[in-house]
Design a protein around this motif. Structure first.
Motif, mmCIF file in Angstrom:
data_model
loop_
_atom_site.group_PDB
_atom_site.id
_atom_site.type_symbol
_atom_site.label_atom_id
_atom_site.label_comp_id
_atom_site.label_asym_id
_atom_site.label_seq_id
_atom_site.Cartn_x
_atom_site.Cartn_y
_atom_site.Cartn_z
ATOM 1 N N SER A 65 -4.946 2.135 -14.910
ATOM 2 C CA SER A 65 -5.799 1.008 -14.521
ATOM 3 C C SER A 65 -4.963 -0.199 -14.101
ATOM 4 N N ALA A 66 -3.914 -0.494 -14.854
ATOM 5 C CA ALA A 66 -3.047 -1.630 -14.532
ATOM 6 C C ALA A 66 -2.290 -1.382 -13.222
ATOM 7 N N VAL A 67 -1.856 -0.156 -12.994
ATOM 8 C CA VAL A 67 -1.162 0.204 -11.750
ATOM 9 C C VAL A 67 -2.118 0.043 -10.571
ATOM 10 N N ARG A 68 -3.342 0.552 -10.720
ATOM 11 C CA ARG A 68 -4.342 0.408 -9.646
ATOM 12 C C ARG A 68 -4.604 -1.057 -9.342
ATOM 13 N N ALA A 69 -4.748 -1.876 -10.380
ATOM 14 C CA ALA A 69 -5.028 -3.301 -10.182
ATOM 15 C C ALA A 69 -3.894 -3.990 -9.433
ATOM 16 N N ALA A 70 -2.657 -3.714 -9.837
ATOM 17 C CA ALA A 70 -1.506 -4.341 -9.176
ATOM 18 C C ALA A 70 -1.405 -3.899 -7.713
ATOM 19 N N ALA A 71 -1.566 -2.600 -7.464
ATOM 20 C CA ALA A 71 -1.483 -2.098 -6.092
ATOM 21 C C ALA A 71 -2.648 -2.603 -5.241
#
Length: 123
Positions: A48-54
């Motif tokens: 979820s954090a990776v998706r948000a940053a990307a």
């Protein structure tokens, strides 16, 4: 005289150079801004954090007019979840990020796949 399989910079269309440059820029930025993943467990909160940053980065490119499309969903997609990261990947401390985007020149859709290192699984 040797024959090159790669066109020289003079023979490469400017639109192709633009697309390659944008793809390289996106990949380098994502690798740098996600360099913290090795300290995180490979699970849904990380994904979820990776998706948000990307997504935040791709949205900034969209609002700058660097991506083609009238809406973010036409211009790009970001996936990092159980469909991109298998149990085997988790066991090997890899989270897979898939980013697709519509470059303005040439007008085509490109994808980048990053294998992000994560914390070792608790066995």
């Amino acid at each position: 005289m040797p024959v090159s399989l790669h066109p020289s910079p003079i023979e490469t269309p400017v639109s192709l150079l633009h697309a390659q440059s944008l793809e390289s820029t996106i990949q380098l930025h994502l690798e740098a801004c996600l360099s913290w993943t090795p300290s995180q467990p490979n699970a849904q909160p990380l994904w979820s954090a990776v998706r948000a940053a990307a997504t935040n980065y791709m949205m900034s490119l969209f609002t700058q007019g660097k991506l083609l499309g009238t809406s973010p969903s036409q211009a790009f997609f970001v996936k990092c979840d159980q469909t991109t990261t298998t149990q085997v990947d988790i066991d090997h401390s890899i989270a897979n990020l898939l980013v697709g985007f519509a470059s303005t020149k040439p007008a085509e859709f490109s994808t980048i796949r990053l294998a992000l290192h994560t914390a070792a699984p608790n066995l």
